[in-house]
Design an enzyme around this catalytic site. Structure first.
Site, PDB file in Angstrom:
ATOM      1  N   GLU A  61      98.162  94.758  -7.479  1.00 60.82           N
ATOM      2  CA  GLU A  61      98.104  95.118  -6.069  1.00 60.82           C
ATOM      3  C   GLU A  61      99.221  96.103  -5.753  1.00 60.82           C
ATOM      4  O   GLU A  61     100.345  95.942  -6.224  1.00 60.82           O
ATOM      5  CB  GLU A  61      98.240  93.862  -5.210  1.00 60.82           C
ATOM      6  N   ASP A  85      99.798  89.935  -8.581  1.00 61.42           N
ATOM      7  CA  ASP A  85     100.279  90.137  -7.211  1.00 61.42           C
ATOM      8  C   ASP A  85     101.801  90.126  -7.269  1.00 61.42           C
ATOM      9  O   ASP A  85     102.423  89.067  -7.289  1.00 61.42           O
ATOM     10  CB  ASP A  85      99.758  89.020  -6.306  1.00 61.42           C
ATOM     11  N   ASP A  96      99.881  82.926  -3.705  1.00 58.80           N
ATOM     12  CA  ASP A  96     100.204  84.026  -4.620  1.00 58.80           C
ATOM     13  C   ASP A  96      99.209  84.109  -5.774  1.00 58.80           C
ATOM     14  O   ASP A  96      98.772  85.199  -6.151  1.00 58.80           O
ATOM     15  CB  ASP A  96     101.631  83.871  -5.149  1.00 58.80           C
TER      16      ASP A  96
END
Length: 163
Positions: A67, A7, A138
């Site tokens: 992502e 991420d 996160d």
């Protein structure tokens, strides 16, 4: 098969590693790469690259999932996030891993069933799918990316087998 989910962020980049056997998922490790806010952009990107590369070397995944960048109203912030995302994608690619990309809404929908789930819902479902895991936002997002990739990868394999 070992997968890493990432991420990306310029200040905080979440990472999560899972093992996949059939439809079974097993948590391996997770964490957050924290990049100093001081220094030039180039120095910060190098620090981010080194952090992701170190995680890849330490955990030896065979595929990576990242992502996609969420575009916000500030073009300067979006550009910097895009640069961070490029570095995050480059680290596993340099290690020879295939890198797959997933939209944030697809990750959320794959893990929670809702494309607009909040971070709390994602963390809760990651904890259910990977029992005992209590990850920061996160890291939970990164584990969700890995889980999304595992599900979509398995579906693609079933489709290929049926053809």
């Amino acid at each position: 098969m070992r997968l890493i989910g990432l991420d990306p962020g310029l200040r905080l980049t979440g990472w999560g590693v899972i093992d996949v056997e059939g439809n079974r998922l097993r948590h391996v490790a997770h964490g957050v790469i924290k990049v100093a806010t001081a220094g030039t952009l180039a120095e910060r990107l190098r620090e981010l690259f080194d952090g992701v590369a170190g995680v890849v070397v330490a955990h030896q995944p065979v595929e990576a999932a990242v992502e996609e960048t969420f575009v916000n109203a500030n073009p300067g912030s979006t550009l910097k996030l895009g640069q961070a995302r490029g570095v995050v994608m480059l680290a596993p690619a340099r290690a020879g891993l295939p890198v797959h990309e997933y939209a944030a809404n697809l990750v959320k929908k794959s893990v929670t069933g809702a494309g607009h789930a909040d971070k709390h819902q994602i963390a809760m479902m990651v904890g259910r799918l990977l029992p005992g895991v209590d990850a920061s936002a996160d890291a939970a997002d990164a584990l969700a990316v890995a889980i999304c990739h595992a599900h979509h990868r398995a579906t693609a394999k079933r489709i290929e087998a049926a053809l």
